[in-house]
Structures are given as structure tokens and as C-alpha cells.
Design a protein around this motif. Sequence first.
Motif, mmCIF file in Angstrom:
data_model
loop_
_atom_site.group_PDB
_atom_site.id
_atom_site.type_symbol
_atom_site.label_atom_id
_atom_site.label_comp_id
_atom_site.label_asym_id
_atom_site.label_seq_id
_atom_site.Cartn_x
_atom_site.Cartn_y
_atom_site.Cartn_z
ATOM 1 N N LEU A 155 46.665 -61.431 -9.679
ATOM 2 C CA LEU A 155 47.127 -60.175 -9.095
ATOM 3 C C LEU A 155 48.321 -60.466 -8.198
ATOM 4 O O LEU A 155 48.279 -61.395 -7.391
ATOM 5 N N LYS A 156 49.363 -59.690 -8.338
ATOM 6 C CA LYS A 156 50.498 -59.811 -7.430
ATOM 7 C C LYS A 156 50.994 -58.401 -7.087
ATOM 8 O O LYS A 156 50.865 -57.466 -7.881
ATOM 9 N N ALA A 194 35.432 -54.807 -6.249
ATOM 10 C CA ALA A 194 34.378 -54.706 -5.236
ATOM 11 C C ALA A 194 34.943 -54.501 -3.834
ATOM 12 O O ALA A 194 34.354 -53.801 -3.020
ATOM 13 N N ILE A 195 36.095 -55.089 -3.538
ATOM 14 C CA ILE A 195 36.622 -55.061 -2.177
ATOM 15 C C ILE A 195 37.472 -53.826 -1.891
ATOM 16 O O ILE A 195 37.672 -53.461 -0.727
ATOM 17 N N CYS A 196 37.963 -53.160 -2.920
ATOM 18 C CA CYS A 196 38.890 -52.039 -2.695
ATOM 19 C C CYS A 196 38.193 -50.886 -1.976
ATOM 20 O O CYS A 196 37.230 -50.306 -2.499
ATOM 21 N N PRO A 197 38.660 -50.511 -0.775
ATOM 22 C CA PRO A 197 37.979 -49.442 -0.022
ATOM 23 C C PRO A 197 38.229 -48.051 -0.588
ATOM 24 O O PRO A 197 37.561 -47.100 -0.182
ATOM 25 N N GLN A 242 37.862 -62.780 -14.310
ATOM 26 C CA GLN A 242 36.932 -61.664 -14.500
ATOM 27 C C GLN A 242 35.762 -61.688 -13.515
ATOM 28 O O GLN A 242 34.634 -61.340 -13.842
ATOM 29 N N CYS A 243 36.057 -62.056 -12.263
ATOM 30 C CA CYS A 243 34.999 -62.108 -11.240
ATOM 31 C C CYS A 243 34.661 -60.747 -10.660
ATOM 32 O O CYS A 243 33.575 -60.538 -10.117
ATOM 33 N N GLY A 244 35.604 -59.793 -10.705
ATOM 34 C CA GLY A 244 35.359 -58.459 -10.179
ATOM 35 C C GLY A 244 35.530 -58.314 -8.685
ATOM 36 O O GLY A 244 35.239 -57.249 -8.127
ATOM 37 N N ASN A 245 35.990 -59.375 -8.007
ATOM 38 C CA ASN A 245 36.173 -59.285 -6.554
ATOM 39 C C ASN A 245 37.126 -58.164 -6.150
ATOM 40 O O ASN A 245 36.927 -57.479 -5.153
ATOM 41 N N VAL A 248 44.330 -58.662 -3.601
ATOM 42 C CA VAL A 248 45.032 -59.944 -3.780
ATOM 43 C C VAL A 248 44.413 -61.014 -2.889
ATOM 44 O O VAL A 248 44.232 -62.159 -3.296
ATOM 45 N N VAL A 249 44.071 -60.625 -1.661
ATOM 46 C CA VAL A 249 43.470 -61.573 -0.725
ATOM 47 C C VAL A 249 42.157 -62.118 -1.264
ATOM 48 O O VAL A 249 41.835 -63.301 -1.095
ATOM 49 N N LYS A 250 41.369 -61.273 -1.930
ATOM 50 C CA LYS A 250 40.049 -61.689 -2.416
ATOM 51 C C LYS A 250 40.082 -62.291 -3.821
ATOM 52 O O LYS A 250 39.065 -62.794 -4.295
#
Length: 807
Positions: A784-785, A702-705, A696-699, A759-761
Motif C-alpha cells: 500500500l502506498k 481491520a484498522i480503517c476507522p 492478504q493479512c487484512g490488517n 499503510v502504517v499497519k
Amino acid sequence: MAHKITVDGNTAVAKVAFACTEVAAIYPITPSSPMAETCDQFATLGRKNIWGTTPTIVEMESEGGAAGAVHGSVTTGSLTTTFTASQGLLLMIPNMYKIAGELSPAVFHVSARSLACQGLCIFGDQGDVMACRQTGFAILASNSVQEAQDLALVAHGATLDARVPFLHFFDGFRTSHEVQKIDEIDDETIRQMINEEAVADFRRRALDPEHPTMRGTAQNPDMNFQGRESCQKYYEAAPAVVQASMDKLAALTGRSYHLFDYVGAPDAERVVVAMGSGCETLHETVEALVAAGEKVGLVKVRLYRPFAADAFVAALPKTVKTVTVLDRTKEPGAVGDPLYLDVCAAVAQGVQAGTAAFAQPRILGGRYGLGSKDFTPQMCKAVYDNMSAAKPVDHFAVGIVDDVTGRYLLGDERFEIPTGARKECMFWGIGADGTVGANKNSIKIIGTYTDNYAQGYFEYDSKKSGGVTVSHLRFGPDVIRSPYFCHKADFTACHCFNYLEKYDVLAAAKPGSTFLLASPYSAAEVWAHMPDEVEQTIIDKKLRFYVVDAAKIARANGMGTRTNTVLQTAFFKLSGILPEAEAIKELKAYAEKSYAMKGMDVVEKNWKCIDAAVAAIEEVHYPSQPAGAFKKPPTVAAEAPAFVKDVTAKMIAQKGNDLPVSAIPADGTWPTATTQWEKRNVAAFVPEWDPAVCIQCGNCSAICPHAAIRLKVYGKDALAGAPADFKSADTKTPKMKGLGEKMTVQCAPEDCMGCTLCVVKCPMSQPKKDPATGELKANPKPALKMVPQLSVREKEIKNWDFFLKLP
């Protein structure tokens, strides 16, 4: 015999400009940037100009700064150029007046582009160039890639002899980015085109502390008028200087140009006047109409400023009765658009002075191709037919429905230009998926390794990365004069399976032609997964239908989502343009050339994709009826606002050309929040969330453009009525618990672009080190996959709709 190269307009011009230049002051702006980038690359590699020195390439802080640097450079005696377009060119206008006023030789190469008026448009027309016609720059127009190269050299030679600066332009995107097979001009020819005595004279006039002079003085009313008129003799002499430079080029290359070139029937009664790439379409239309016995012609304007009225009048046939002038710009409030006004004045002066060999003709005006609107032979024929009407439409727009003024012409779709043995191909791709790059390589391979003439043009939407791209390729034994989209395709490829639901990708496919589909389904399975409308088109047109699982091959060989190499290989195998072994050899050579800078590992991955693709193509032997699985869904949801349904939906479906003028807001004011209705559906794979692993970090959110994956915290009561597949987790952190007991990370499957940034983040989706070997291996239980979009789309759409309603 001239050396043939397959090259785009920007690169062709940049090669000439670099050879003739000592200083280039640059600032990037679409679509001119590749010219500056090419020159910068040449300089970095230590390439020399014709004087044996490496030009100084300086990037400034703006286009205004670039023009100021050009002014300073030419004042001190350096041969100088720049490259620009659109608003960038407008920022140069103050310096252009000074450069021209001081009779300083210089060349500005402009890939002509629309100006921002009611809306920003990065595509091509001639509005920017026309805003400069009063600056004192000579204006030279090129109509094709070959002409852009040739007339760039004419401009560099003539500016020195005439002492007048030149603006050399060609249509943005349509010529700047079109790839054509042309005759290359070598350095020796360039060297012979430049008058070294004129170069020496230019340097002697430079500001030099050893021989001090002064420029930039202030002039009072007693003598400023006289000073302004003192340049007139240079402008009156300039057309002859330009023609002399064109004649020199003809003697060296065999390619002849004139200030105004006429093509058509010698006894033509109906004549069109135009400049830019539209002349190529008009040229081939005139040839077809003349062959059918019609008395029509075309005058191509090459030197627009200074406008040599006598030469223009002499170019018109003495039998002319009606002239139509086509402008690729709009000047609101004027009596007519710029070229129209010049033609009216030139003809009137010729008739009045008795130098015209004809009586005063009727002169009509029209506009075409604004914002890169396609200009087709059917539209050209409509322009010629209009001149035969008892009451022709004047000051019209061609190719659009102007239901506000009622003054418009549409093309007759029954009219076709004979194309002989020429082949046309269309490739539907996604911006940044490699389709365009692969097709540029394909057309270069065809141009280099066959005797065919070749043309490639790449249609983008303004989203660029992630948007729709359509590559239009032509090749055949004859010269290609077709700067418009393919509309009779011998080969059609769709590189995104989901496009079948959104676009009419087979509208241009010829009966009996080939259709290649990038499909996650095999030949035996695919018929059960396509819309009925697509299948009916395949049946009706009797298409040869092939599939290849390009995404599977790309993933298996470490290429991720880059399927372009697989599909390029499939094209060469199915088209038979080259023998298969030779095609594979050249594809591998171009893969190495394209990706060597990224390392041999990347090159070898492409080679593996090429080998795998050859064996993976399957032909689909389809039944005589659609499977009846489903129909194409509506472009936008039923609950969408009226404006979205009536206007936005047509744009989304690539049918914006059908919109009438009355549908478009006159002042450019549009409703907001319309993008939510566009479901792009382009991702082959989308992220799937595992709530049991998530920290549940939310990364990810936050990263999704594209905000296609989001996180919400809410009370447990909000889950009432949730879909059966809807996922949630108990909140873990104190801060989250204070907001609600439950949380969800949800992906919008139709909006996701499949970029994998989430997924990367994700900290819980990273590779894990094998304790035994120390090697990094894929995480067996990621939060996430990426999973196939088609396998989860239906349920995740329902989940997304419910998610949006959560508080």
C-alpha cells in the motif's frame, strides 16, 4: 492602563475562578471542559490562588459526583467551584437544591449548551441554565469574553456577601470558545473584590468537630414550610449585594455593569429584552438603528435570579410602547418561555403598583439561536421591524422557516451594520488539520502585536476531526460586538482543494477581496481544474486569487498532512497585517510556543515550512471566462432516497439552515444508512494497492476507522464486467481459498480520510533496513502506498462501485 490579553471565554473565566478557589470538583463535558483543564494545568504547575495556596483540583466519576463533592467541600468551609454544561448541569440539580437550601456560597461556571431533546446537540443555547432557575442558585449572565471574565469575579465576590450560591453562565461555543482581545483582571484587583470578613464568616459556619452543629435534618409538616421561607431575606437582599459587587468592580477597572443595562434611544418606543451573547448583536444593531433615527432600545439582563422586578422596570424607558423578549431556549407547553414570563410578571406588577413610569406596553415573545443557530443583525432588525407592524407576530422563532406554525421572522439581507476599517477573514479547513489552532495563534498575534481589537470564532460540525471547520477572524481599531459569522470577507482561504466541488466557499467574499487556495496545481494549471461555478464567482467578484501547494511543502519538510503552518504564513504575507519580517518572526515564536513540548525537531520542521511558504505563493492571472472543464457535481447520487435528497443533501452541502421545520422529523426518528450518500472527498492522498506484494493479512481493512478500505474474497466468475483498472489477486491462504479463488483490497477514494493508518499497519509497507548502512529506508515495493487522490479518483470510484456489487 489595563493589560490587554487575547483569550477565549473559557480561559478568561478559568483564570478568575482559579484565583478565587480552594477546591474545584470537575468532570469534563463540552463546551465547558477547557475551564476545568486550565485549572488543572495551573494546579499542576503550582500556580497559587490569591491566598497563596494551590487549589485542589479533583476529577470525579460524573457530574453528579462533582456536585456532591462541591456540596461536601463548601459544607466544611472550603471556597469551591465547578464547571459544567448541558446534561452535566442537570445531573447536578439535586445537589444544587441542597447547596442553596443550606445558604452555602459557591460558584458554578456554565458554558450554556443545548439539552438532548429530539436529538443530541453539543452546541449552545440556554436550555440547561433555565432548567436550574428553581434551584435557589442566583443566575448571572455574561454576554462576551470580557463580561465572562468580569462577571465571574462578581459572582465569586457576591456569593460570599450574599450567602447565596451562584450559577454564572455564558453561551457555549459562541462565548466559551470565541477569542477576543480584552482587559485582563490582575490578582490584586481580584483580591480587592473578595471580602475577607465574608470569607472568615463562611469558615465559621462550616461543619467542624471542634464546634459541632448538624445539617441535613428531616423536617415534618409542622415546621418545614417555615423553614423553607426562612431564606427569603437573603434572596431579597441578593440583588443589592450583586450591584454592590458590580460597583466595586467598576471602581477598580472602569467597566460598569448593572443588574439590567439599557442601551438605545432615551425615548425608545420599541425595546428588546435578552441575555447572553445575542445582546452583543442586538447592541450593535440598536446603535445603527438609533443613528438612523429609529426609537429603539435594548435591556440586557445580567442578574436573572433573583429577578429584581423593580430594577428591571426602572431600566425600561418611560416612552416604551412595545417590548419583545427573546429567549434562547424552548419550553414546550408553557404560556411563554422563561424570560418572557418573568418580564410579563415584572411589568404587570410595576404597572399595578404604580412604580412603572409607563403605561402597560404590548409584550411579545420570541426564540432565537437554539443549538448555536447564528443570530445576525439582519435578524435583530426583523425583530424591531415586527414591533412596528399593525399585527406583529407573537411567540415567533427568528432565523428559521417555521412553516408548521407560521410564526417566524427572517432577516432583511439588505440591512448592513457599518464596520468602518474592520477586516473580516474566513478560513475553510478540515477538523484536526491544524487550521483552527493556526488561526487561534493568528488572532493572538494580531491582538498582541498590533493596536487592533481582534476576534476569532471557529465553526465546527459535530464530526470534529475530519469534519468541516470555518474560522471567522475579525480585527480593527474599534471594539468588536459581532458574535456571528463573517459574511463580508476581505480574505477567504480554502485549505482543502476538493471543497471547491462541495461548498460555496466564496459566498461571503467581498468584491475585490483576496482568495487563497491550497492547490496541488500551479498558478498556470489551476484554472483547468476548478468547477465553472467557482471560476465565474472569481471573475464576477474580481477576486485577487493566489495558490500555494501547501501539501507539497508540508511533506517536503516532514510535516505529513499538517498544512496549517504553510497556510498561516501565506495569510500573513498576503494580508499585510504586519510587516513581512515581523510576521515571520512572530509566526516562528508561536510555532515554538505551540510545539516545544513535542520536541525541537517538530518546531524546526514548522520553521522550515514558514520559510518555504513565503516563496511558494503564486498569484493566478485568470482569464475572463471559466475554463469549462466541469460543473460542480450533485451533492448526492441520483439514486439516493428522497429523504437524503431533500434533507441530508442540504446538510452535507452546509445549507441545513435553509431547511424548514416541516422537513425535520418531529420526534427525532431518522432513516438509517444515510451516511453512505455523503462523499466527503477530503483526502489529498489515498492508498493504492499492489496485489503482487500483498500477503492478504487484512490488517488494512481491520484498522480503517471509516471502513474506507475493504477486502473481499469471491469466485473468479464475479469478475465478469469489471472495469479495466480493477485489481484482483489469487487467494493465497487455505482459508481464503475455501471462500473463493480471487480477492481484492479496494479503497473508496471519496470516503477515505487520508489518515495513513492502513499503510502504517501493512506489514509489506514498512521501511526496510539498508544492508549496507543499517538505516531504515522507505520500502521501494510496498503493498500500500499513498498517492494523490485527484490522480486516481475517477477510476477508483468506478472500481469501488463494482467492488460493492461483488458477493
